[in-house]
Design an enzyme around this catalytic site. Structure first.
Site, PDB file in Angstrom:
ATOM      1  N   ASP A 118      18.813  49.096  18.976  1.00 11.52           N
ATOM      2  CA  ASP A 118      19.974  48.917  18.110  1.00 11.52           C
ATOM      3  C   ASP A 118      19.660  49.509  16.742  1.00 11.52           C
ATOM      4  O   ASP A 118      18.566  50.040  16.522  1.00 11.52           O
ATOM      5  CB  ASP A 118      20.379  47.441  18.000  1.00 11.52           C
ATOM      6  CG  ASP A 118      21.896  47.285  17.920  1.00 11.52           C
ATOM      7  OD1 ASP A 118      22.491  47.763  16.928  1.00 11.52           O
ATOM      8  OD2 ASP A 118      22.495  46.701  18.850  1.00 11.52           O
ATOM      9  N   HIS A 189      25.238  52.342  17.365  1.00 11.81           N
ATOM     10  CA  HIS A 189      24.098  51.418  17.321  1.00 11.81           C
ATOM     11  C   HIS A 189      22.771  52.178  17.453  1.00 11.81           C
ATOM     12  O   HIS A 189      21.861  51.725  18.129  1.00 11.81           O
ATOM     13  CB  HIS A 189      24.218  50.359  18.415  1.00 11.81           C
ATOM     14  CG  HIS A 189      25.289  49.339  18.159  1.00 11.81           C
ATOM     15  ND1 HIS A 189      25.127  48.304  17.263  1.00 11.81           N
ATOM     16  CD2 HIS A 189      26.535  49.209  18.671  1.00 11.81           C
ATOM     17  CE1 HIS A 189      26.231  47.572  17.241  1.00 11.81           C
ATOM     18  NE2 HIS A 189      27.109  48.104  18.079  1.00 11.81           N
ATOM     19  N   GLU A 256      31.300  49.696  19.826  1.00 11.37           N
ATOM     20  CA  GLU A 256      31.312  49.731  18.360  1.00 11.37           C
ATOM     21  C   GLU A 256      30.773  51.049  17.813  1.00 11.37           C
ATOM     22  O   GLU A 256      29.821  51.089  17.037  1.00 11.37           O
ATOM     23  CB  GLU A 256      30.515  48.547  17.804  1.00 11.37           C
ATOM     24  CG  GLU A 256      31.131  47.200  18.147  1.00 11.37           C
ATOM     25  CD  GLU A 256      30.333  46.026  17.621  1.00 11.37           C
ATOM     26  OE1 GLU A 256      30.954  44.979  17.332  1.00 11.37           O
ATOM     27  OE2 GLU A 256      29.093  46.139  17.496  1.00 11.37           O
TER      28      GLU A 256
END
Length: 480
Positions: A118, A189, A256
């Site tokens: 991440d 990410h 995302e």
């Protein structure tokens, strides 16, 4: 009757996959027949439950054991009964992961999904790209909670798992009939990877050489570029991932991924025109479809969070539906396999009550009852031909605000016990009051024996300050 200590096991292919029949005879002997080896193993877990809490201790007990004369026949409702542990935000070392393998095995869960990368940390050794761990596995400081003004732990945080560590985890899990599913999150990410290799980012709009491993939380605007060199880099990463993890599914994230850098980047816009994908959503879809084909060619299947639906879903991809059930319903109706994992119901980083002494956690309350009453098959799919595309469900533990094993235990248990029953047992006849009674009379004692520092049924511990950060509370009524 006294347990004789004799346990006979066999495979009986008339039983369903992972199903078992446990028989305790009048002489205290036990026979476990399983539909397969996994079924025999799950039958052994039921036997441990019957033998009492001490059967869950590492050293066992010499005390006499009593067993009821009984026949139990059981089988799981779903094929995918998963738990995700995020080791990227706060690192969990090998021994902590092995411990969680044992804990989920005792609850008859069969998938451990490891979130390995991440923005805040890269946790898997990739030998051809050593900077991923040399640079990407450590951040210089960590934001604490979500309070304003911001509060920081100024200590560096880091760690990663070697490939040998991961092979050990995979083998240990396989002995317990648990599949370890790796996640390499892309194309968003990825700031930890960009910090290590700045050329992976959108260098024409962002000074990627100045980006470090991210220290704060939230959705990050810095994402991978879509150049051919970046695709080759990711393929190199995944080649090593496939050598470590034999799981059929490989998780590529896909969630995302803000498109602002791509919108501003002349290189990204040229790539969109070159590929003829229309827009930035199409570019992300093209990347996901590329890796869907790449994994399929190697006998694997891609799974991603439900954003992979945007711009068109890759042909063989499975969807992990987290932003509610809608993505899962859409995917199943289109003939794609689905794992239900809605944030509203099975995100275990959410707080467990409105009590002001609950630890720092995201979002709204998800009580023990809420998790127990979770139904993986959405109403729109119930009774339809597409319902069989719901492979199962998964509970997720994100670790932005859980910096220790104790904190993870507190957030995960006993809610994971409730989730385990929801994905194993039929929905008909499920009774929360009976579940809570069994927890109090039996299962909390098992968790105690396994050394789990779970949230007690009476509620959170009294307000404390965090060690090493004077005056900073563990908790806040404002979720800070």
């Amino acid at each position: 009757m006294p347990f004789s200590g004799t346990v006979r096991t066999r495979v009986d292919d008339t039983l369903p996959p992972e199903g078992y029949r446990l028989t305790v005879g009048a002489d205290g002997t036990v026979e476990i027949a399983g539909g397969d080896d996994a079924g025999v193993f799950w039958g052994r877990q039921t036997l441990r439950q019957l033998l009492g809490p001490d059967a869950h201790r590492q050293a066992g007990s010499d005390a006499p054991r009593e067993l009821p004369q009984v026949v139990i026949e059981d089988a799981p409702r779903f094929r995918w009964r998963g738990f995700m542990l995020d080791i990227a935000r706060h690192f969990t070392p090998k021994n902590g992961i092995l411990r969680y393998v044992d804990l989920i095995a005792a609850h008859k869960l069969n998938v451990l999904h490891l979130h390995l990368t991440d923005d805040q940390g890269w946790r898997i050794e990739i030998k051809r790209y050593p900077k991923l761990t040399e640079v990407g596995s450590s951040r210089r400081r960590t934001r604490i909670g979500l309070a304003e003004p911001e509060l920081w732990d100024e200590r560096a945080h880091g760690g990663f798992l070697t490939q040998d560590d991961l092979r050990e985890i995979v083998a240990y899990a396989a002995e317990r009939h648990i599949t370890v599913v790796p996640e390499i999150d892309l194309p968003g990410h990825m700031q930890a990877a960009i910090a290590a290799y700045p050329e992976l980012g959108n260098t024409d709009v962002t000074d990627t050489a100045s980006l470090g491993v991210k220290t704060d939380w939230g959705v990050n605007p810095h994402v991978l570029n879509a150049d051919e060199e970046t695709l080759r880099f990711l393929e190199g990463v995944l080649e090593e991932v496939l050598e470590i993890f034999p799981s059929r599914f490989v998780h590529v994230g896909g969630d995302e991924c803000p498109k602002d850098e791509w919108k501003a980047s002349p290189s990204a816009q040229a790539r969109i025109r070159e590929l003829g994908v229309g827009d930035e959503d199409g570019l992300q879809s093209w990347i996901i479809q590329h890796f869907d084909r790449w994994l399929t060619e190697r006998g694997r299947r891609l799974v991603g969070w439900d954003e992979i639906l945007e711009g068109g879903l890759a042909e063989g991809a499975a969807v992990m539906s987290w932003r509610g059930r809608e993505g899962g319903v859409t995917a199943a109706m289109a003939g794609h396999d689905v794992i239900m994992s809605p944030t509203q119901e099975v995100y275990l980083d959410h707080r467990q009550s409105d009590h002001p002494d609950e630890p720092v956690a995201f979002g709204w309350v998800q009580s023990l009852r809420d998790v127990y009453e979770f139904e993986p098959v959405a109403p729109e799919l119930t009774g339809t031909e597409q319902a069989h595309h719901v492979l199962g469900a998964q509970a997720n533990m994100w670790t932005e605000h859980t910096e220790s094993q104790q904190r993870i235990d507190y957030m995960v248990f006993p809610r994971l016990s409730a989730f385990a029953e929801a994905v194993w047992s039929p929905s008909e006849g499920r009774d929360y009051d009976d579940f809570e009674r069994r927890m109090r009379e039996e299962h909390y004692a098992r968790l105690d024996a396994m050394g789990v520092d779970y949230r007690r049924p009476g509620g959170p511990r009294p307000y404390q300050t965090r060690p090493g950060v004077p005056g900073l509370p563990y908790t806040s009524p404002k979720y800070a």
